[in-house]
Write a protein that holds these residues in place. Structure first.
Motif, PDB file in Angstrom:
ATOM      1  N   THR A 101       0.255  -1.364   0.066  1.00  0.00           N
ATOM      2  CA  THR A 101      -0.215  -0.248  -0.237  1.00  0.00           C
ATOM      3  C   THR A 101       1.258   1.349   0.131  1.00  0.00           C
ATOM      4  O   THR A 101       2.468   1.027   0.158  1.00  0.00           O
ATOM      5  CB  THR A 101      -0.928   0.031   1.360  1.00  0.00           C
ATOM      6  N   ARG A 102       0.032   2.277   0.281  1.00  0.00           N
ATOM      7  CA  ARG A 102       0.761   3.527   0.299  1.00  0.00           C
ATOM      8  C   ARG A 102       2.340   3.700   1.142  1.00  0.00           C
ATOM      9  O   ARG A 102       2.267   3.296   2.964  1.00  0.00           O
ATOM     10  CB  ARG A 102       0.758   5.049   0.259  1.00  0.00           C
ATOM     11  N   GLY A 103       3.571   3.242   0.631  1.00  0.00           N
ATOM     12  CA  GLY A 103       4.544   3.350   1.908  1.00  0.00           C
ATOM     13  C   GLY A 103       4.315   2.262   2.937  1.00  0.00           C
ATOM     14  O   GLY A 103       5.267   2.560   3.927  1.00  0.00           O
ATOM     15  N   ALA A 104       3.771   1.220   3.253  1.00  0.00           N
ATOM     16  CA  ALA A 104       3.652  -0.367   3.616  1.00  0.00           C
ATOM     17  C   ALA A 104       3.684  -1.025   2.605  1.00  0.00           C
ATOM     18  O   ALA A 104       2.934  -1.603   2.162  1.00  0.00           O
ATOM     19  CB  ALA A 104       3.052   0.483   4.937  1.00  0.00           C
ATOM     20  N   VAL A 105       3.532  -2.249   4.028  1.00  0.00           N
ATOM     21  CA  VAL A 105       3.009  -3.712   3.464  1.00  0.00           C
ATOM     22  C   VAL A 105       1.448  -3.730   3.806  1.00  0.00           C
ATOM     23  O   VAL A 105       1.441  -3.511   4.457  1.00  0.00           O
ATOM     24  CB  VAL A 105       4.224  -4.823   3.763  1.00  0.00           C
TER      25      VAL A 105
END
Length: 107
Positions: free
Chosen positions: A46-50
């Protein structure tokens, strides 16, 4: 399935490449080879993350004896009762149901 190179994953997560390799070794991500390069499915990010709940789901499936290929197949196989695929359900904040199914999937 759209995939992302490990370098692109590192950039998107704001991690050094070594940290992405560590996530794979620790079983928090599953990588595959495409044209001799390790890649991660785009849907895992996702945006900036798992995706929330993905590492725990991968662990449950591994504990049930699933190989990396079987984990990928399970995550991307449509399930009419979810509806959609397990990875879609995780992305849609329905992780609890996905984890229940993963726990029940003992081989």
């Amino acid at each position: 399935m759209d995939v992302v190179s490990l370098h692109a994953v590192a950039e998107r997560l704001g991690y050094p490449l070594t940290r992405v390799h560590q996530l794979i070794r620790d079983g928090q991500l599953v990588a595959m080879r495409r044209e001799r390069e390790l890649v991660i499915p785009e849907a895992f990010l996702t945006r900036g993350a798992v995706v929330k709940g993905l590492p725990g789901t991968i662990t449950l499936l591994r504990d049930n004896g699933y190989t990396e290929d079987e984990i990928l197949e399970w995550l991307f196989t449509p399930d009419d009762t979810l509806p959609g695929t397990p990875i879609d359900a995780l992305r849609g904040d329905r992780g609890r149901e996905v984890k229940r199914r993963a726990q029940a999937m003992a081989l």
